[in-house]
Motif scaffolding. Structure first.
Motif, PDB file in Angstrom:
ATOM      1  N   TYR A   1     -14.818  49.489  10.110  1.00 37.99           N
ATOM      2  CA  TYR A   1     -15.510  48.265   9.697  1.00 37.99           C
ATOM      3  C   TYR A   1     -16.318  48.513   8.428  1.00 37.99           C
ATOM      4  O   TYR A   1     -16.595  49.656   8.064  1.00 37.99           O
ATOM      5  CB  TYR A   1     -16.426  47.780  10.829  1.00 37.99           C
ATOM      6  CG  TYR A   1     -15.651  47.337  12.050  1.00 37.99           C
ATOM      7  CD1 TYR A   1     -15.198  46.032  12.166  1.00 37.99           C
ATOM      8  CD2 TYR A   1     -15.350  48.232  13.064  1.00 37.99           C
ATOM      9  CE1 TYR A   1     -14.475  45.629  13.268  1.00 37.99           C
ATOM     10  CE2 TYR A   1     -14.632  47.848  14.169  1.00 37.99           C
ATOM     11  CZ  TYR A   1     -14.188  46.533  14.264  1.00 37.99           C
ATOM     12  OH  TYR A   1     -13.463  46.152  15.368  1.00 37.99           O
ATOM     13  N   SER A   2     -16.723  47.442   7.788  1.00 35.92           N
ATOM     14  CA  SER A   2     -17.484  47.561   6.538  1.00 35.92           C
ATOM     15  C   SER A   2     -18.829  48.251   6.743  1.00 35.92           C
ATOM     16  O   SER A   2     -19.384  48.824   5.812  1.00 35.92           O
ATOM     17  CB  SER A   2     -17.690  46.183   5.896  1.00 35.92           C
ATOM     18  OG  SER A   2     -18.425  45.337   6.766  1.00 35.92           O
ATOM     19  N   CYS A   3     -19.340  48.261   7.975  1.00 32.01           N
ATOM     20  CA  CYS A   3     -20.609  48.933   8.275  1.00 32.01           C
ATOM     21  C   CYS A   3     -20.425  50.441   8.426  1.00 32.01           C
ATOM     22  O   CYS A   3     -21.400  51.173   8.535  1.00 32.01           O
ATOM     23  CB  CYS A   3     -21.221  48.346   9.541  1.00 32.01           C
ATOM     24  SG  CYS A   3     -20.146  48.479  10.991  1.00 32.01           S
ATOM     25  N   GLY A   4     -19.173  50.905   8.460  1.00 30.90           N
ATOM     26  CA  GLY A   4     -18.900  52.326   8.600  1.00 30.90           C
ATOM     27  C   GLY A   4     -18.534  52.750  10.014  1.00 30.90           C
ATOM     28  O   GLY A   4     -18.043  53.859  10.219  1.00 30.90           O
TER      29      GLY A   4
ATOM     30  N   PHE B   1     -11.513  46.898   8.012  1.00 28.45           N
ATOM     31  CA  PHE B   1     -11.922  45.514   8.194  1.00 28.45           C
ATOM     32  C   PHE B   1     -13.038  45.175   7.210  1.00 28.45           C
ATOM     33  O   PHE B   1     -13.912  45.997   6.948  1.00 28.45           O
ATOM     34  CB  PHE B   1     -12.410  45.290   9.628  1.00 28.45           C
ATOM     35  CG  PHE B   1     -11.407  45.706  10.662  1.00 28.45           C
ATOM     36  CD1 PHE B   1     -10.217  45.026  10.809  1.00 28.45           C
ATOM     37  CD2 PHE B   1     -11.644  46.791  11.486  1.00 28.45           C
ATOM     38  CE1 PHE B   1      -9.284  45.408  11.765  1.00 28.45           C
ATOM     39  CE2 PHE B   1     -10.735  47.190  12.446  1.00 28.45           C
ATOM     40  CZ  PHE B   1      -9.544  46.496  12.581  1.00 28.45           C
ATOM     41  N   ASN B   2     -13.026  43.975   6.691  1.00 33.17           N
ATOM     42  CA  ASN B   2     -14.039  43.525   5.728  1.00 33.17           C
ATOM     43  C   ASN B   2     -15.275  42.956   6.414  1.00 33.17           C
ATOM     44  O   ASN B   2     -16.116  42.357   5.754  1.00 33.17           O
ATOM     45  CB  ASN B   2     -13.445  42.469   4.788  1.00 33.17           C
ATOM     46  CG  ASN B   2     -12.415  43.073   3.862  1.00 33.17           C
ATOM     47  OD1 ASN B   2     -12.533  44.239   3.489  1.00 33.17           O
ATOM     48  ND2 ASN B   2     -11.401  42.311   3.509  1.00 33.17           N
TER      49      ASN B   2
ATOM     50  N   GLY C   1     -23.448  43.343  14.071  1.00 36.09           N
ATOM     51  CA  GLY C   1     -23.632  41.907  13.983  1.00 36.09           C
ATOM     52  C   GLY C   1     -23.835  41.379  12.573  1.00 36.09           C
ATOM     53  O   GLY C   1     -24.655  40.486  12.348  1.00 36.09           O
ATOM     54  N   GLY C   2     -23.145  41.966  11.609  1.00 31.33           N
ATOM     55  CA  GLY C   2     -23.217  41.470  10.257  1.00 31.33           C
ATOM     56  C   GLY C   2     -24.297  42.111   9.403  1.00 31.33           C
ATOM     57  O   GLY C   2     -24.499  41.726   8.266  1.00 31.33           O
TER      58      GLY C   2
END
Length: 77
Positions: free
Chosen positions: A11-14, A63-64, A71-72
């Protein structure tokens, strides 16, 4: 010795999540994890490999979006 291939999505958060796992068969008669393992009576504990090789991880998807845990929130913070 046998080992696992573990596929991940990142995910974009790593953070990463497992999307698939599979065991790679070494086809050794002396590996207790292989379907080729000796089926006759033998001293398995002393003659056969009792551990697998380290898992091999592959990031197969990116994933972007952030994962559900974040949670964003950007970069997990």
């Amino acid at each position: 010795m046998c080992y696992k291939i573990i596929q991940y999505g990142e995910y974009s958060c790593g953070h990463q999540s497992v999307t698939r796992q599979q065991v790679v068969d070494c086809r050794s008669r002396n590996c207790r994890f292989s379907p080729s393992h000796l089926s006759i009576a033998h001293s398995c504990g002393s003659t056969c490999s009792q551990t697998m090789l380290p898992d091999q991880g592959l990031i197969m998807e990116q994933f972007n979006t952030s994962c559900a845990r974040c949670g964003g929130v950007a970069n997990g913070r």
